[in-house]
Every structure is written in C-alpha cells, then in structure tokens.
Design an enzyme around this catalytic site. Structure first.
Site, PDB file in Angstrom:
ATOM      1  N   THR A 195     -12.875 -26.008 -21.726  1.00  0.00           N
ATOM      2  CA  THR A 195     -15.135 -26.003 -20.969  1.00  0.00           C
ATOM      3  C   THR A 195     -15.425 -25.375 -22.926  1.00  0.00           C
ATOM      4  OG1 THR A 195     -14.356 -23.159 -20.930  1.00  0.00           O
ATOM      5  CG2 THR A 195     -14.707 -24.742 -19.297  1.00  0.00           C
ATOM      6  N   LYS A 253      -6.775 -22.938 -21.665  1.00  0.00           N
ATOM      7  CA  LYS A 253      -8.025 -23.276 -22.209  1.00  0.00           C
ATOM      8  C   LYS A 253      -8.426 -21.540 -21.999  1.00  0.00           C
ATOM      9  CE  LYS A 253     -11.146 -23.172 -19.674  1.00  0.00           C
ATOM     10  NZ  LYS A 253     -13.036 -22.089 -19.469  1.00  0.00           N
ATOM     11  N   THR A 304      -4.563 -13.637 -16.035  1.00  0.00           N
ATOM     12  CA  THR A 304      -5.367 -14.038 -17.386  1.00  0.00           C
ATOM     13  C   THR A 304      -6.341 -15.490 -17.825  1.00  0.00           C
ATOM     14  OG1 THR A 304      -4.206 -14.814 -19.805  1.00  0.00           O
ATOM     15  CG2 THR A 304      -3.340 -15.272 -17.533  1.00  0.00           C
ATOM     16  N   GLU A 356     -14.993 -17.509 -27.833  1.00  0.00           N
ATOM     17  CA  GLU A 356     -16.817 -17.816 -28.499  1.00  0.00           C
ATOM     18  C   GLU A 356     -17.222 -17.452 -29.328  1.00  0.00           C
ATOM     19  OE1 GLU A 356     -18.020 -19.046 -23.857  1.00  0.00           O
ATOM     20  OE2 GLU A 356     -18.151 -17.192 -24.906  1.00  0.00           O
ATOM     21  N   ASN A 363     -22.832 -18.107 -25.184  1.00  0.00           N
ATOM     22  CA  ASN A 363     -23.421 -17.443 -23.803  1.00  0.00           C
ATOM     23  C   ASN A 363     -25.102 -18.125 -23.431  1.00  0.00           C
ATOM     24  OD1 ASN A 363     -20.782 -17.723 -22.923  1.00  0.00           O
ATOM     25  ND2 ASN A 363     -20.993 -16.038 -25.032  1.00  0.00           N
TER      26      ASN A 363
END
Lengths: 396, 396
Positions: free
Chosen positions: B146, B172, B183, B269, B391
């Site tokens: 994603t 992922k 997880t 991220e 985010n």
C-alpha cells in the site's frame, strides 16, 4: 469562582532572573516563597530514572507535607547525573537557606531542560544571588519554560464563607509530555487554609483526570512534578473534606489543574491544533480515560488532524489497540459535533463536507462505546512537520 | 542455508493482477496456491477490532491447520465493515472455490488498505477472473503493498538429509506498524514436510522476537496477519521437533521471519534511517525485548536520529518509562559501536565527533542494563517530515 488576572495569593512572593542556563538573557530561574510554612503536596513522574530534584523534593514533601519555598531552574534538568546531581540539589537548598534563612526541609527544588549534564553550580549561585522577593514579580511562568512557545498560567478567586481565596498555578511543558501519576512541571500556590494531607489527597485524585490525561508524544519525562503550597493566609476556616467550602475549593482547584493541563497540550511541540477526545458510555471511568488517551496519543490520528482528513478508521484502530471493553457493532464517532460513524457504520459525506469539519483549530472527537455509562476526556495536539523539526534540532 | 533469488517452492504456484482496488493498473490482488493441501499456521493482530478476513482466516486455520490457497487484495482492508464485511469474505472464498475447485476450509483470505469501506465484490470478482496460476509469476509481493515504497521478500534454500527445501516469504507494511502477537501482512510458503501444529508452534515462538519487535509508529493494525503454508513437496522426512533437521529448518524459518520484519521496519513510512536497538544484560528476555522496543518506538529518539543529534538523554528517558529492572548508576549506551555513556556517565565528545556517528544510514544503538544476562533486539526507523506528510494525506 472566577478567573482573574495572574497574581500571587496573600503572603506569597516571587522572583525571577537570568542565571545563565539559557542563552541571551532569557529568564531561567525563579522562586516562589510563602511568608510562613505552607501545607504542601506533590505528584511525581513514574519514570524509573527520576531526576535528582524529583527524588529529593518528593522526600522533602513526604516528611510532613510542608513547604515554604520552591526554586526552579530551566535549561538543565539535573537528570541522570548520579551522586553529583543529588549533591547539587542539597547545595541548591543550602544556597536558598543561606539567603532566606529557611529550614532546608521547607524547600522544594525543580529543574527542567537537557538530561545528562551536571548543573553548573556557579551559574546556580549567580541565580540565587540575583533573585529577589516581590509580590509584583509575576514572571515565574516565563522563567520555567524550555521549548514552550508561551507560558502557561491561571489564577482563580473564590469566596469561602466571606473569605476571598486565590489559587494561582503555572506550568511548563511542550514535548516529552505523557505524564503518569506525576506530570510536567507545574506549581500551584494558594492562600487557602487546608491541611497538607488533605491537599495531597485532592491533588492525587485530580491528577488522574487532568494532567495524566494529556499527551503530546507518548514520552514521559524524568522530571515531571506538580507541587502545591497552601499557606492559609486567606484565613478561611480550615477546609475539612466534604464540607461545602471544601467542595467549592476542590472544584476551583480541579479547574486550575485542568486549565494548566489543557494549556500544556495546546502548546504541544509544533502543534497547529488542540485536540480534545471525549469517550462516553465506556465500561468504567478507567477505560474511558484509557481509550480517550489512546486516541489522542495515536500518531496516525494526530497526522490525520494535521492533514484535515476525516480518516476515522484510525480512531477505530486506536480504540481496538487498548484492552477496554468494546462492542464492534455499536461504536459512534463525532467530529466537532457532527456524527460521522453510527452503529459502527460510516455516514455518507462528501470530501468537502468532511474537510469542513476541520475549519476550527480546536478539534473535538466524541466517541460513544455503548458498553457502559462512564465518561473520560483526554487532550493533545496534532503531529506536524514542526514537531519533527523541533526534536531533530533540540539538544534536550 | 543460503539466500537465493525469489522463487516459489515446489508445487506452489501464484498469480497477480489489477482488479481495480488501486488506481492506474497497479497490481492489487494475488493468490498463492499449493498443488495439494499444505500444513498451515497463522498469527493475528491482537487489535480488538479484527478485520473480517482476519476473523475468518483465523477460524479456518484453527480448524485443522491446513490451507491450500491464500488470496490477498490491497487497496481495501475490509475492516470495520460489520456483517456485510464477514459475508464478503465468505463470498471471496466462494469465488476461489468456483475457480479452483478447492474446499473452502482450505482457503485463507487477507486484505489491506483503507479501513471502514465495504469491499466492492464486482471488483473482487474481476480480480479472481483475471488471476492465473504459474510458477513464473513472482509479482505477489508487489500486489500486496500500500504505502510501501518497495516490496519485501526473501527466499532461502536449505538441504535436509539430501532433500533441498525452499522457504519463500513476502510482507507488506510501512505505517500502522506496531504488531503484537500478530504482525503486518506476511506470507511464507515452503515445500518442507512438517505437521501443522509444529509449524504453528514454530511461528508462535519466533514471532515474539521478530515481527513483534518492530515498530514504525506505535499503531497496531486491525489487519495484521502472518500465514504460513508447508506442502511437503520437498519430500524430506517429516520434521519432528528437536531432531537435527528440525533445528536446521527452524533456524532458516526464523531467518526468513526476521529478514521480512527488518525489511518492513526499514521501509517505515517516510524513513531515512533504519534503526536497530540491542539491549544486553537485561533482567530477562521479556524485559530485553520490552526495553529495546520502547527505545526504537520513542518519537523523541526517532526525531533525534532524523536530526543526527546524539541526544542520549532521550534513550534513558525511554528506558525509564518501562517497568523493566534498571540500575540508574550502571547504564551503558553505544551508538554505531562507539560507547557514549558508561556507568550512566556521558563520555566527552565534540559535537562533530557525535555527528560523525550518524553517517551510516543504518543506526545501531546498544544498551547495557547491567542487571542480568538476557538480550533482546528491536527494529524501527526515524521519524521524518515525510511520515507526517504521508499520513496527513493518505486516506487509509
């Protein structure tokens, strides 16, 4: 009870100065002193590495719940400084004793700033030498701040059986804010007449739903501490638990704590938005507090508020990560008063309608868990580029 | 054991396609299918709001620890979608059953993407219609990502009494990474011959010190899941706990899990730096894991690494915030191999010397607690402007 301009209660004096811990003539030291010994109470960080001044001041107050003076420096936390750090707290007390002729069991010491550097005692002495005592010096709130963008203070006045009573509080804190039982540095002084152990009970009870319910970054400081002094100069009849005046005082006292806690959250490092999360119909009060703090502390929720995206799945994620009782089919979520999820199903809005919910800089999230009837509130702020910038650069 | 180019184990085929959950022809659906029923194991998120596919796949595997196919979509998490979401998982299974003629108790279903939107079953059907089975299609790792900037995969080969065995894993995950017992989404397939319950024990044991030790942002997903299939096609003698071959397989299996976990942390991220925290001489293994994860998860430590400041007081703060046994006078801290704190006292360095410790993009922090002899490691990444940017904008 009414909020008034910041002033010291009766028979309380203060002084503030630039000792040299911070650059550029910034105020970095202050004291607040009562004319006579005052009832005192404190709550302290639960971080296992308690800074030297926290360790010593906790002992001092636990001795007999009395203090007459509190001295605070910013720019150095005197934390993780070993035996030398402890000795430096005793040396600080000695400097105050010498100047004010107070018993050293009546002196509370607090420090805030960088962790792991020894306090320069020449600088400290310089500060004590400079400090004066005045009812007009109200700069103490400025002298205790570090990365804060503004000072945090509040003053209320109430009348207890014809006797005016003042409660004056000030706090510092902007990052490393995630108190637990203790809190960020805060000081409250009042001229109310109340016993030390009653004051301690009041503080210990109220801290749970005020300072312990704010979070900026999930990081609990080694130096968190709230100290309260009540010198009785207002000459009200001694406050006895459960009497009408006690209840009235307790209400004002909680207002002061909550106001300071919210001001700290509002000035969270780099924050654009102040965030309040109310959790209703939780299983019990503890779970309501837990869930509201989990939501307000979630990096993803905080980023979402910065980005003005009504990405409510992240609110759900934060709730579910706790161990609180939940009913997956009956969660409701409102954003600034508009319900966006009902019975766990999202209500249809256009993107523009959702964006419009973020126009106010105060963001209020209401969550209904529908599993009980307890409520709890927590306060925080959004996560911004600025938070990262401040903490990438700050040496504290 | 050696690492080899990514390939499927014997008698495993895969397919990947663009169903339509993600824009621009991006791959968003895949399946991995064994020619015959395989031993299977799974671990799942402990978030209380488990997504529909997590709920159903957990039940499926617990039935008899067997699977023959795993189907995954990205772009929609099918989480917080109520009864309709559950029904859509059953409908997904039915579509696979129709096409592959498999018993629906042998099908695992996983989803990842935005929370709180119903899965469009026309899109899903479109995906299943397109999916083919091939030993050459190795794009499944691409189809499940994603916000990831890259796919995460690993393949190892080992020989068990002359029988070559392959273990192939892919994951992922980039944000909402703070697994607990479960997880991020990960899939491991092997042609090893091992019973389902032994496979489950192995996975449940290894997950604690691999995936449960990574954190990107402290946020635990509703969709976390690791699934393993072992189809026995390598024809090795069945692996029995504690025999030499079992130990060798277990070592390779753990290597695969740890490698995937580290790849997820590395692609956190917005991350610039991969961070490894080793805690040594802790009271016990659990506390070593706890403390290492607390350090790597601290927003202040993460910001410090982004800013390349050796602000070790924040490491101390993060240790003390846990309940682990500590000795305030005997903590040692090293940064990329250079000791900067010994016996709780900082070693003197110039600012330039400290900055130089950050030149490598992998940051290793070693902490010696000096209270026992247990060790633990955790992995994460720095906190950057980019994390906030991603985010603030991502609708997932």
């Amino acid at each position: 009870m009414k909020t008034i301009d910041f002033k010291w209660p009766l028979n309380i004096k203060s002084g503030s100065t630039h000792a040299g811990f911070k650059p550029d003539e910034q105020l970095d030291m202050c004291w607040v002193v009562s004319d006579s010994p005052a009832s005192a109470a404190g709550v302290y960080t639960t971080n296992q590495f308690k800074a030297a001044p926290v360790q010593i001041t906790k002992k001092t107050i636990e001795l007999n719940h009395q203090l007459q003076a509190i001295i605070v420096n910013s720019g150095n936390a005197n934390s993780f400084t070993g035996d030398e750090g402890i000795q430096n707290v005793y040396n600080s007390k000695q400097l105050v004793t010498n100047k004010l002729h107070l018993d050293d069991t009546l002196i509370g010491v607090a420090s805030t700033g960088i962790i792991g550097k020894q306090l320069d005692m020449n600088t400290y002495q310089n500060g004590v030498d400079n400090l004066e005592l005045s009812i007009d010096d109200i700069d103490a709130p400025e002298a205790i701040i570090t990365t804060d963008t503004c000072s945090k203070k509040v003053c209320v006045e109430l009348t207890l059986k014809d006797k005016p009573v003042t409660i004056t509080g000030f706090s510092k804190g902007s990052g490393m804010i995630h108190p637990n039982m203790g809190t960020t540095l805060s000081f409250i002084v009042t001229d109310a007449n109340i016993a030390g152990d009653d004051l301690q009970n009041l503080l210990s009870e109220d801290i749970v739903s005020t300072f312990n319910q704010i979070t900026v970054d999930g990081c609990m400081s080694t130096n968190d501490m709230v100290l309260v002094m009540a010198n009785g100069a207002a000459q009200n009849a001694k406050l006895v638990p459960d009497c009408d005046e006690y209840v009235e005082f307790a209400k004002a006292f909680k207002y002061v704590l909550e106001t300071l806690a919210k001001k700290v959250a509002q000035d969270g490092e780099g924050a654009n938005n102040f965030v309040e999360v109310n959790v209703n119909n939780a299983f019990d009060k503890q779970e309501a507090n837990l869930v509201s703090k989990a939501i307000v502390g979630s990096n993803l929720v905080k980023s979402m508020i910065f980005g003005k995206e009504a990405n409510w799945g992240r609110i759900v994620q934060a709730i579910g990560q706790t161990h609180a009782h939940v009913d997956p089919n009956h969660v409701a979520i409102s954003l600034n008063g508009t319900e966006i999820v009902t019975n766990s199903v999202p209500i249809s809005f256009t993107d523009d309608e959702l964006k419009a919910l973020f126009t106010d800089e105060n963001i209020i999230i209401d969550v209904d868990l529908n599993v009980g009837n307890a409520s709890g509130t927590a306060w925080g702020c959004d996560l911004t580029y600025k938070y990262v910038e401040i903490n990438a650069a700050y040496e504290g």
